[in-house]
Design an enzyme around this catalytic site. Structure first.
Site, mmCIF file in Angstrom:
data_model
loop_
_atom_site.group_PDB
_atom_site.id
_atom_site.type_symbol
_atom_site.label_atom_id
_atom_site.label_comp_id
_atom_site.label_asym_id
_atom_site.label_seq_id
_atom_site.Cartn_x
_atom_site.Cartn_y
_atom_site.Cartn_z
ATOM 1 N N ASP A 1 2.086 -1.793 11.405
ATOM 2 C CA ASP A 1 0.985 -1.699 11.418
ATOM 3 C C ASP A 1 0.247 -3.335 11.255
ATOM 4 O O ASP A 1 -1.216 -3.264 12.125
ATOM 5 C CB ASP A 1 0.383 -1.485 9.805
ATOM 6 C CG ASP A 1 0.630 -0.406 9.214
ATOM 7 O OD1 ASP A 1 0.410 0.534 10.129
ATOM 8 O OD2 ASP A 1 0.692 0.305 8.428
ATOM 9 N N LYS B 1 -3.755 5.806 15.178
ATOM 10 C CA LYS B 1 -4.404 4.988 13.747
ATOM 11 C C LYS B 1 -5.613 5.289 13.616
ATOM 12 O O LYS B 1 -6.555 6.029 13.589
ATOM 13 C CB LYS B 1 -3.517 3.262 13.361
ATOM 14 C CG LYS B 1 -2.130 3.633 13.829
ATOM 15 C CD LYS B 1 -1.882 4.142 13.070
ATOM 16 C CE LYS B 1 0.102 4.334 12.922
ATOM 17 N NZ LYS B 1 0.911 4.756 12.133
ATOM 18 N N ARG C 1 -8.085 12.657 13.033
ATOM 19 C CA ARG C 1 -6.409 12.361 13.205
ATOM 20 C C ARG C 1 -5.600 13.154 12.877
ATOM 21 O O ARG C 1 -6.136 14.714 12.626
ATOM 22 C CB ARG C 1 -6.183 11.177 11.442
ATOM 23 C CG ARG C 1 -7.116 9.830 12.167
ATOM 24 C CD ARG C 1 -6.445 8.428 11.283
ATOM 25 N NE ARG C 1 -5.463 7.810 10.907
ATOM 26 C CZ ARG C 1 -4.839 7.570 10.317
ATOM 27 N NH1 ARG C 1 -5.253 7.171 9.765
ATOM 28 N NH2 ARG C 1 -3.661 7.054 10.763
ATOM 29 N N LYS D 1 0.856 -1.074 -0.333
ATOM 30 C CA LYS D 1 -0.324 -0.245 0.018
ATOM 31 C C LYS D 1 0.943 1.041 0.169
ATOM 32 O O LYS D 1 0.685 1.851 -0.652
ATOM 33 C CB LYS D 1 -0.808 -0.322 1.136
ATOM 34 C CG LYS D 1 -1.866 0.938 1.133
ATOM 35 C CD LYS D 1 -3.460 0.590 2.265
ATOM 36 C CE LYS D 1 -2.475 1.123 4.123
ATOM 37 N NZ LYS D 1 -2.871 2.540 3.907
ATOM 38 N N SER D 2 2.104 1.813 0.468
ATOM 39 C CA SER D 2 2.722 2.332 0.791
ATOM 40 C C SER D 2 3.238 3.029 -0.171
ATOM 41 O O SER D 2 3.466 4.191 -0.895
ATOM 42 C CB SER D 2 4.129 2.466 2.212
ATOM 43 O OG SER D 2 3.237 2.262 3.183
HETATM 44 C C1 S3P Z 1 2.713 4.529 5.996
HETATM 45 C C2 S3P Z 1 3.392 4.862 7.110
HETATM 46 C C3 S3P Z 1 2.880 4.670 8.897
HETATM 47 C C4 S3P Z 1 2.121 3.710 9.233
HETATM 48 C C5 S3P Z 1 1.124 3.704 7.929
HETATM 49 C C6 S3P Z 1 1.219 3.596 6.353
HETATM 50 C C7 S3P Z 1 3.296 5.273 4.994
HETATM 51 O O1 S3P Z 1 1.765 5.426 9.814
HETATM 52 O O2 S3P Z 1 0.790 3.120 10.475
HETATM 53 O O3 S3P Z 1 -0.286 3.054 7.688
HETATM 54 O O4 S3P Z 1 2.612 4.911 4.232
HETATM 55 O O5 S3P Z 1 3.742 5.685 4.847
HETATM 56 P P1 S3P Z 1 2.832 7.098 10.122
HETATM 57 O O6 S3P Z 1 3.838 7.328 9.404
HETATM 58 O O7 S3P Z 1 1.690 7.592 10.689
HETATM 59 O O8 S3P Z 1 3.247 6.343 11.130
#
Ligand code: S3P
Length: 425
Positions: free
Chosen positions: A311, A338, A119, A19-20
């Protein structure tokens, strides 16, 4: 819905794309010059939120059902959207776009669903404001809708991050790419580095020295061919199921193994799980992982490993319910902000199935092993809580019903099909 109940897991699946990396491939493709192609893009709701937002900003993006093609014309190619952009449930979309759009000669408003509207955004607003961005939350708060006024002339800065967050780091890096001079970020703890890696992949320059990241802007990026590896966060539900559901042995193909994401593998090994990695592809940072039912023991998880498995903590808590002894999860206050408060969500929902679990100020304490039983639980609208509860249901013969299962489509639209495939004898 009634969840799939106790059954060994056997077989091979390919977990969905990361996903990222999928979000970032649309973002980098949109602000680079030229035609970016994306193979194995995650067709989940969050990533579609990113795709639709950039289409609304005038970027031509095509999906032929296999490859996504992004026709980037640089950041200067973005156009004023006709209306406020709805980014749904996606924290990554809103926070990274907040960093990216400040120099554009137009105003952008970003909003999302009920969860996103609660958030915290000051973690991104405040550093961006100190670079000169004009950006604000709704009615004097830090919460969405977020208005990015645009036309800002940004100044570089040195920023010591108060939270370990890849989203905050990435927002600042997207701003720094358009800022003349050297921006330095000092991370609290190392978090996922996909943005840094993709800046290099798209022909940019960035230096890293321990927790210090330096980027000199402005930079022009060049279109690339991206192949997205599988998501270790999605794989983690099956890694957990493979380890704790009796008589299981499964192989997960093409799992992303970027070292800033593999904390779950270290935890599984330390808890005593039997797992092995084959077909390691160094370039694409992926591998096949085989895991089988294992006798686990409780451990303490805290400190610098936390951002590398942030996560995965709900499903790690479930693993701990089946481990001998006490597991302590600490230094994980970020879980509270989250998609849900994941400390409370994990604790409350697992308790309904008989877990011996308590919430602390910065994590969870779990005593195991416990025999879980049936019950009625809810994803609370959080995809990862929903998937964790389906794995829990695989540990009992009794009926487990899940409210709000549809949230799972945020990151893993074919999740239940994959559970079914692995549990069908
Ligand atoms: C993500 C970073 C994380 C993660 C999120 C995806 C990203 O969040 O929990 O699901 O793609 O950069 P945080 O940066 O708030 O820790």
């Amino acid at each position: 819905m009634k969840l799939i109940s106790k059954s060994p897991l056997k077989g091979i699946i390919e977990v969905p794309a990361d996903k990222s990396i999928s979000h970032r491939s649309i973002m980098f493709g949109s602000i680079a010059h030229g035609t970016t192609t994306i193979k194995n893009f995650l067709r989940g709701e969050d990533c579609f939120s990113t795709m639709h937002a950039f289409q609304a900003l005038g970027v031509a993006i095509e999906d032929d059902g296999d490859v996504i093609t992004v026709h980037g014309k640089g950041i200067e190619g973005l156009r004023a959207p006709k209306q406020a952009l709805d980014v749904g449930n996606s924290g990554t979309t809103i926070r990274l776009m907040m960093g990216m759009l400040n120099t554009c000669p137009f105003e952008t408003v970003l909003y999302g669903d009920e969860s996103l509207s609660l958030r915290p955004m000051n973690r991104v607003i405040l550093p961006l404001q100190s670079m000169g961005a004009e950006i604000s939350g709704h009615a004097g708060t830090e919460f969405p809708p977020i208005t990015i006024h645009g036309s800002s002339q940004l100044q570089p800065m040195t920023y010591e991050m108060p939270v370990a967050s890849a989203q905050v780091k990435s927002a600042i890096l997207f701003a720094a790419l358009q800022t003349e001079g050297l921006t330095t970020i000092i991370e609290k703890e190392a978090s996922r580095n996909h943005t840094e890696e993709m800046i290099l992949q798209f022909g940019g320059q960035i230096q890293q020295d321990g927790k210090e990241i330096r980027l000199t802007g402005p930079q022009q990026l060049k279109a690339q061919a991206v192949t997205v590896p599988g998501d270790i966060s999605s794989a983690s539900f099956f890694l957990a199921a493979g380890a704790i559901v009796p008589e299981s042995e499964i192989t997960l193909k093409n799992v992303g193994i970027n070292p800033t994401r593999t904390g779950i593998l270290k935890v599984l090994e330390e808890m005593g799980a039997t797992l092995s990695m084959t077909n390691i592809d160094e370039k694409n940072q992926s591998a096949d992982i085989t895991i089988q039912t294992s006798q686990l023991k409780g451990i303490t998880i805290g400190g610098e490993i936390i951002p590398t498995l942030i996560d995965e903590l709900p499903v790690i808590a479930l693993l701990a319910t089946q481990a001998e002894g006490t597991t302590v999860i600490k230094d994980a206050e970020e879980l509270k902000v989250k998609e849900t408060n994941r400390i409370d969500a994990t604790c409350d929902e697992l308790k309904k199935l008989g877990a011996n679990i308590e919430a602390t100020a910065d994590g969870l304490i779990i005593h195991g092993p416990t025999t879980l039983h049936g019950g009625s639980v809810s994803s609370l609208g959080d995809h990862r809580i929903g998937m964790m509860l389906q794995v829990a249901a695989l540990l009992t013969d009794e009926t487990v019903t899940l409210e709000n299962p549809e949230s799972i489509a945020i990151s893993y639209p074919s999740f239940f099909e994959d559970v079914e495939q692995l549990t069908t004898k």
